[in-house]
Design a protein around this motif. Structure first.
Motif, PDB file in Angstrom:
ATOM      1  N   GLN A   7      21.712   4.542 -10.462  1.00 31.37           N
ATOM      2  CA  GLN A   7      21.522   5.914 -10.938  1.00 31.37           C
ATOM      3  C   GLN A   7      20.463   5.963 -12.062  1.00 31.37           C
ATOM      4  OE1 GLN A   7      23.124   8.876  -9.849  1.00 31.37           O
ATOM      5  NE2 GLN A   7      21.569   9.815 -11.166  1.00 31.37           N
ATOM      6  N   TYR A   8      19.505   6.863 -11.901  1.00 36.93           N
ATOM      7  CA  TYR A   8      18.439   7.035 -12.900  1.00 36.93           C
ATOM      8  C   TYR A   8      18.317   8.512 -13.262  1.00 36.93           C
ATOM      9  CZ  TYR A   8      17.189   2.271 -11.794  1.00 36.93           C
ATOM     10  OH  TYR A   8      17.244   0.909 -11.635  1.00 36.93           O
ATOM     11  N   ASP A   9      17.601   8.786 -14.366  1.00 38.33           N
ATOM     12  CA  ASP A   9      17.247  10.184 -14.695  1.00 38.33           C
ATOM     13  C   ASP A   9      16.032  10.600 -13.873  1.00 38.33           C
ATOM     14  OD1 ASP A   9      19.147  10.067 -16.714  1.00 38.33           O
ATOM     15  OD2 ASP A   9      17.676   9.499 -18.253  1.00 38.33           O
ATOM     16  N   LEU A  10      15.177   9.628 -13.587  1.00 42.93           N
ATOM     17  CA  LEU A  10      13.898   9.928 -12.944  1.00 42.93           C
ATOM     18  C   LEU A  10      13.484   8.769 -12.034  1.00 42.93           C
ATOM     19  CD1 LEU A  10      11.112  11.459 -12.780  1.00 42.93           C
ATOM     20  CD2 LEU A  10      10.429  10.179 -14.823  1.00 42.93           C
ATOM     21  N   ILE A  11      13.102   9.119 -10.797  1.00 41.73           N
ATOM     22  CA  ILE A  11      12.534   8.099  -9.901  1.00 41.73           C
ATOM     23  C   ILE A  11      11.094   8.506  -9.604  1.00 41.73           C
ATOM     24  CG2 ILE A  11      12.653   7.002  -7.622  1.00 41.73           C
ATOM     25  CD1 ILE A  11      15.696   7.541  -7.673  1.00 41.73           C
ATOM     26  N   ILE A  12      10.174   7.594  -9.821  1.00 43.85           N
ATOM     27  CA  ILE A  12       8.754   7.856  -9.551  1.00 43.85           C
ATOM     28  C   ILE A  12       8.366   7.065  -8.306  1.00 43.85           C
ATOM     29  CG2 ILE A  12       6.392   7.624 -10.438  1.00 43.85           C
ATOM     30  CD1 ILE A  12       7.776   7.548 -13.298  1.00 43.85           C
ATOM     31  N   ILE A  13       7.734   7.741  -7.351  1.00 41.10           N
ATOM     32  CA  ILE A  13       7.283   7.061  -6.127  1.00 41.10           C
ATOM     33  C   ILE A  13       5.768   6.908  -6.225  1.00 41.10           C
ATOM     34  CG2 ILE A  13       7.233   7.131  -3.604  1.00 41.10           C
ATOM     35  CD1 ILE A  13       9.657   9.069  -3.762  1.00 41.10           C
ATOM     36  N   GLY A  14       5.300   5.672  -6.318  1.00 37.70           N
ATOM     37  CA  GLY A  14       3.860   5.415  -6.425  1.00 37.70           C
ATOM     38  C   GLY A  14       3.503   4.807  -7.765  1.00 37.70           C
ATOM     39  N   GLY A  15       2.882   3.631  -7.718  1.00 40.89           N
ATOM     40  CA  GLY A  15       2.487   2.941  -8.949  1.00 40.89           C
ATOM     41  C   GLY A  15       0.986   2.819  -9.065  1.00 40.89           C
ATOM     42  N   LEU A  35      10.417   3.142 -11.224  1.00 42.01           N
ATOM     43  CA  LEU A  35       9.160   3.358 -10.500  1.00 42.01           C
ATOM     44  C   LEU A  35       9.136   2.425  -9.288  1.00 42.01           C
ATOM     45  CD1 LEU A  35       5.586   3.941 -11.681  1.00 42.01           C
ATOM     46  CD2 LEU A  35       6.009   2.040 -10.143  1.00 42.01           C
ATOM     47  N   LEU A  36       8.850   3.010  -8.120  1.00 37.72           N
ATOM     48  CA  LEU A  36       8.789   2.226  -6.882  1.00 37.72           C
ATOM     49  C   LEU A  36       7.385   2.289  -6.309  1.00 37.72           C
ATOM     50  CD1 LEU A  36      12.136   3.553  -5.363  1.00 37.72           C
ATOM     51  CD2 LEU A  36      11.736   1.269  -6.363  1.00 37.72           C
ATOM     52  N   GLU A  37       6.803   1.138  -6.066  1.00 36.77           N
ATOM     53  CA  GLU A  37       5.445   1.073  -5.510  1.00 36.77           C
ATOM     54  C   GLU A  37       5.515   0.287  -4.191  1.00 36.77           C
ATOM     55  OE1 GLU A  37       2.154   2.031  -5.729  1.00 36.77           O
ATOM     56  OE2 GLU A  37       1.914   0.616  -4.075  1.00 36.77           O
ATOM     57  N   ALA A  38       4.885   0.831  -3.157  1.00 36.72           N
ATOM     58  CA  ALA A  38       4.972   0.220  -1.826  1.00 36.72           C
ATOM     59  C   ALA A  38       4.233  -1.117  -1.751  1.00 36.72           C
ATOM     60  CB  ALA A  38       4.400   1.176  -0.784  1.00 36.72           C
ATOM     61  N   ARG A  39       3.095  -1.203  -2.442  1.00 30.70           N
ATOM     62  CA  ARG A  39       2.291  -2.433  -2.381  1.00 30.70           C
ATOM     63  C   ARG A  39       2.248  -2.995  -3.806  1.00 30.70           C
ATOM     64  NH1 ARG A  39       0.307   1.918   0.170  1.00 30.70           N
ATOM     65  NH2 ARG A  39       0.364   1.845   2.422  1.00 30.70           N
ATOM     66  N   ASP A  40       1.046  -3.361  -4.276  1.00 32.48           N
ATOM     67  CA  ASP A  40       0.976  -3.820  -5.670  1.00 32.48           C
ATOM     68  C   ASP A  40       0.607  -2.626  -6.553  1.00 32.48           C
ATOM     69  OD1 ASP A  40       1.022  -5.508  -7.872  1.00 32.48           O
ATOM     70  OD2 ASP A  40      -1.067  -6.135  -7.612  1.00 32.48           O
ATOM     71  N   PHE A  41       0.990  -2.685  -7.813  1.00 30.69           N
ATOM     72  CA  PHE A  41       0.608  -1.647  -8.765  1.00 30.69           C
ATOM     73  C   PHE A  41      -0.915  -1.525  -8.786  1.00 30.69           C
ATOM     74  CE2 PHE A  41       4.507  -3.562 -10.801  1.00 30.69           C
ATOM     75  CZ  PHE A  41       5.357  -2.548 -10.389  1.00 30.69           C
ATOM     76  N   GLY A  42      -1.408  -0.315  -8.700  1.00 29.74           N
ATOM     77  CA  GLY A  42      -2.846  -0.077  -8.835  1.00 29.74           C
ATOM     78  C   GLY A  42      -3.668  -0.489  -7.626  1.00 29.74           C
ATOM     79  N   SER A  43      -3.018  -0.839  -6.519  1.00 31.61           N
ATOM     80  CA  SER A  43      -3.801  -1.317  -5.369  1.00 31.61           C
ATOM     81  C   SER A  43      -4.283  -0.186  -4.463  1.00 31.61           C
ATOM     82  CB  SER A  43      -2.974  -2.317  -4.543  1.00 31.61           C
ATOM     83  OG  SER A  43      -1.840  -1.652  -4.010  1.00 31.61           O
ATOM     84  N   GLY A  44      -3.876   1.064  -4.754  1.00 33.22           N
ATOM     85  CA  GLY A  44      -4.313   2.207  -3.946  1.00 33.22           C
ATOM     86  C   GLY A  44      -5.617   2.778  -4.472  1.00 33.22           C
ATOM     87  N   THR A  45      -5.719   4.094  -4.455  1.00 32.39           N
ATOM     88  CA  THR A  45      -6.952   4.771  -4.864  1.00 32.39           C
ATOM     89  C   THR A  45      -7.442   4.332  -6.237  1.00 32.39           C
ATOM     90  OG1 THR A  45      -5.816   6.642  -3.880  1.00 32.39           O
ATOM     91  CG2 THR A  45      -7.972   7.077  -4.827  1.00 32.39           C
ATOM     92  N   SER A  46      -6.502   4.027  -7.116  1.00 34.44           N
ATOM     93  CA  SER A  46      -6.877   3.693  -8.495  1.00 34.44           C
ATOM     94  C   SER A  46      -7.789   2.467  -8.565  1.00 34.44           C
ATOM     95  CB  SER A  46      -5.625   3.499  -9.348  1.00 34.44           C
ATOM     96  OG  SER A  46      -4.850   4.679  -9.309  1.00 34.44           O
ATOM     97  N   SER A  47      -7.811   1.650  -7.503  1.00 37.61           N
ATOM     98  CA  SER A  47      -8.727   0.500  -7.473  1.00 37.61           C
ATOM     99  C   SER A  47     -10.071   0.853  -6.854  1.00 37.61           C
ATOM    100  CB  SER A  47      -8.151  -0.626  -6.612  1.00 37.61           C
ATOM    101  OG  SER A  47      -7.114  -1.277  -7.262  1.00 37.61           O
ATOM    102  N   TRP A  48     -10.179   2.014  -6.222  1.00 36.75           N
ATOM    103  CA  TRP A  48     -11.359   2.267  -5.391  1.00 36.75           C
ATOM    104  C   TRP A  48     -12.232   3.400  -5.913  1.00 36.75           C
ATOM    105  CZ3 TRP A  48     -10.933  -2.164  -3.757  1.00 36.75           C
ATOM    106  CH2 TRP A  48      -9.799  -2.665  -3.162  1.00 36.75           C
ATOM    107  N   SER A  49     -12.243   3.596  -7.220  1.00 37.54           N
ATOM    108  CA  SER A  49     -13.002   4.706  -7.803  1.00 37.54           C
ATOM    109  C   SER A  49     -14.364   4.223  -8.314  1.00 37.54           C
ATOM    110  CB  SER A  49     -12.211   5.305  -8.954  1.00 37.54           C
ATOM    111  OG  SER A  49     -12.346   4.485 -10.087  1.00 37.54           O
ATOM    112  N   SER A  50     -15.107   5.129  -8.956  1.00 40.22           N
ATOM    113  CA  SER A  50     -16.385   4.745  -9.582  1.00 40.22           C
ATOM    114  C   SER A  50     -16.162   4.114 -10.953  1.00 40.22           C
ATOM    115  CB  SER A  50     -17.302   5.963  -9.744  1.00 40.22           C
ATOM    116  OG  SER A  50     -17.502   6.590  -8.519  1.00 40.22           O
TER     117      SER A  50
END
Ligand code: FAD
Length: 546
Positions: A7-15, A35-50
């Motif tokens: 049980q949590y106060d807040l669940i965040i989906i996506g790291g 916080l639940l992340e499907a892959r590694d933290f920061g491995s989504g869009t946050s790694s692929w920006s300018s």
């Protein structure tokens, strides 16, 4: 409070940066957060920006003044809470005869940018004559050049580590953070204590947890996460793909970052000195596929090469000069039609209603504005819980590695195995977290050995990545902890020694080590656009973007 709490106060989906920023802020305000992340933290869009922490000069064209103001404000906060990661960068805009944005428009834009930056900590812009620009950037194409402008913004070379430091800070403040733990189902309950199911990293065990508030911070995967619920939801996301290429310093390469209008379509593109290479991007193409599948297409690569060769004629770049290329999907709000570039870049924090009350979805949000987005989201979370809204302190409290670069370098002097270049590299990546490396080496002197002939990479970094920084896979260590994966050879010269140290640290069998190498090779093959089985250079046609 344990990691096994149901049980949590807040669940965040996506790291990614947004989920990580929200977790840090929430935990610092005393909210019991998972916080639940499907892959590694920061491995989504946050790694692929300018990788710019910028006001978004271009958003001025679309009248997004509040967004530019917010971004410039946030730029200052990030420079102050993460000075080891967020550095000032000078940008030059060359103006050519026939440019859509002529001298007057650029001057007006620059003045507005300065005004919106008032009270901030970077110098004002300067207009340059043709001669001044050629003197500053001798490699630039002088044909049709009318002059230009010079201004300042900021750059986060290792955006991956900005995400990670938010994750570390969240965990230090009491949040439970789990990577490789994809959410598989959301069950909205009438009483408001919604259930989330996820697959646990390692064991693969299906686990159920519950919270009255769930934040869907899955970036371009937001609609896919909504589809995991037992309710019909409207489409929120309409992503556009942006690609970058990375090349070695080329003949005539600029000293400053260059922001120039592309001849082919009038879009501005960046040519940015980055990580001892050049980062060139980007494109803006509507896509409708799994964001994990996007790749830079041949056409996008040709476009970026051609535009660079036009502005820097001695460059003479071809596809063979590319170290690697990456693509990401901008998590923009869904619009049925209209030009991609005109879709708002403002973030939306959407509170769902009816049976999904208690769910918040994050649409959009740049690296630059993540902290403010997190603040606004956590304010809403606290209001929804009906409680008192605690003060947000994320603008004042530094991220874990935030001590001055020089101090970090000095702290490394006790590790004698490191070369000067090694100290510099490590200080740039870890900032004040070098003290953790020092402590590891003091406790286990064998961790003070280096892995490369230049004495720049420490065995202790692998121990730090695994023990303190949540790395589970070899690719996490190479690409998002030690950052050697962003070098010209994607870290290939170190892969086997890192794999051996990781195997010792994580107790991998030889089969598991092989499997980990396979995952890393597949990741690298996507960046290099090669066939991971043969290593052959292969043309990958990307029809999704056309
Ligand atoms: C080409 C390009 C250039 C950009 N340039 C800049 C720039 O220069 N400056 C700037 O400020 N911004 C820039 N941006 C914008 C910025 O990168 C993104 O808006 C930001 O990184 C989005 O972060 P996020 O956390 O929302 O999404 P993400 O980083 O994508 O994170 C979402 C996470 O959710 C996870 N997830 C998905 N499904 C599940 C599930 N079922 N369970 C658990 N987790 C799940 C994913 O694995 C992912 O890690 C750029 C974006 C692009 C694409």
């Amino acid at each position: 409070m344990t990691g096994d709490d149901p049980q949590y106060d807040l669940i965040i989906i996506g790291g990614g940066i947004n989920g990580a920023g929200i977790a840090r802020d929430a935990a610092m305000r005393g909210i019991h957060t998972l916080l639940l992340e499907a892959r590694d933290f920061g491995s989504g869009t946050s790694s692929w920006s300018s990788r710019l922490i910028h006001g978004g000069l271009r958003y001025l064209e679309y009248g997004e003044l509040p967004l530019v103001y917010e971004s410039l404000h946030e730029r200052r906060h990030l420079q102050s809470i993460a000075p080891h990661l967020v550095k000032r960068i000078r940008i030059t805009i060359p103006i050519y005869k026939g440019s859509r944005r002529g001298r007057i428009i650029v001057r007006l834009g620059m003045t507005a940018y300065d005004l919106l930056s008032l009270g901030k900590n970077l110098p004002r812009h300067r207009m340059l004559s043709r001669e001044e620009l050629i003197a500053a950037e001798p490699g630039i194409n002088a044909d049709g050049l009318r002059g230009g402008a010079q201004y300042y913004d900021a750059q986060v070379t290792y955006a991956e580590r900005l995400v990670l430091e938010n994750i570390i800070a969240a965990a230090e403040a009491g949040a439970v953070v789990r990577n490789y733990s994809p959410v598989t189902a959301i069950e909205f309950r009438d009483g408001g204590n919604h259930q989330v199911r996820y697959t646990r990293a390692g064991s693969g065990e299906e686990t159920a947890v519950a919270a009255p508030v769930i934040v869907n911070a899955a970036g371009p995967w937001v609609d896919r996460v909504l589809a995991l619920g037992n309710k019909k939801m409207p489409r929120l996301m309409g992503g556009t793909k942006g690609s970058h290429i990375i090349v070695a310093p080329f003949p005539g390469a600029p000293k400053d970052a260059i922001y120039v209008e592309a001849q082919a379509d009038g879009r501005p593109i960046f040519i940015i000195p980055w990580n001892r290479q050049y980062l060139i991007g980007t494109t803006d193409i509507r896509v409708d596929i799994d964001p994990a599948e996007v790749q830079a297409s041949d056409d996008e690569i040709r476009y970026l090469i051609d535009e660079t060769n036009r502005v820097f004629p001695q460059a003479n770049l071809g596809p063979e000069n590319i170290h690697f290329a990456y693509a990401g999907v901008r998590p923009l709000p869904y619009r049925k039609k209209g030009p991609e570039s005109a879709v708002t870049r403002k973030h939306i924090i959407k509170k769902h209603r009816g049976g999904a009350r208690g769910l918040i979805s994050i649409i959009g949000g740049k690296l630059t504005t993540y902290r403010n987005l997190a603040r606004q989201t956590v304010d809403k979370v606290q209001k929804m819980a009906g409680g008192h809204v605690a003060v947000c302190r994320t603008a004042e409290l530094p991220l874990p590695g935030a001590i001055e670069f020089e101090a970090a370098e000095e702290a490394l002097n006790s590790i004698e195995s490191l070369s000067v270049a090694g100290r510099r590299r490590i200080a740039q990546i870890y900032g004040g977290r070098v003290q953790r490396l020092q402590a590891l080496v003091a406790a286990q002197p064998e961790l003070g050995a280096t892995l490369d002939a230049e004495d720049t990479v420490l065995v202790a970094e692998i121990a730090l990545a695994v023990r303190d920084e949540f790395a589970l896979h070899l690719s996490d260590i190479v690409h998002r902890r030690l950052m050697v994966g962003l070098s010209a050879d994607l870290g290939a010269h170190l892969t086997l020694s890192i794999a051996a140290a990781a195997a010792a640290e994580l107790g991998w069998s030889s089969e598991e080590a092989e499997r980990q190498l396979g995952i890393l090779n597949a990741h690298n093959a996507r960046l290099r656009r090669t066939d991971s089985r043969t290593g052959d250079q292969k043309t990958i046609s990307d029809t999704s973007s056309m």
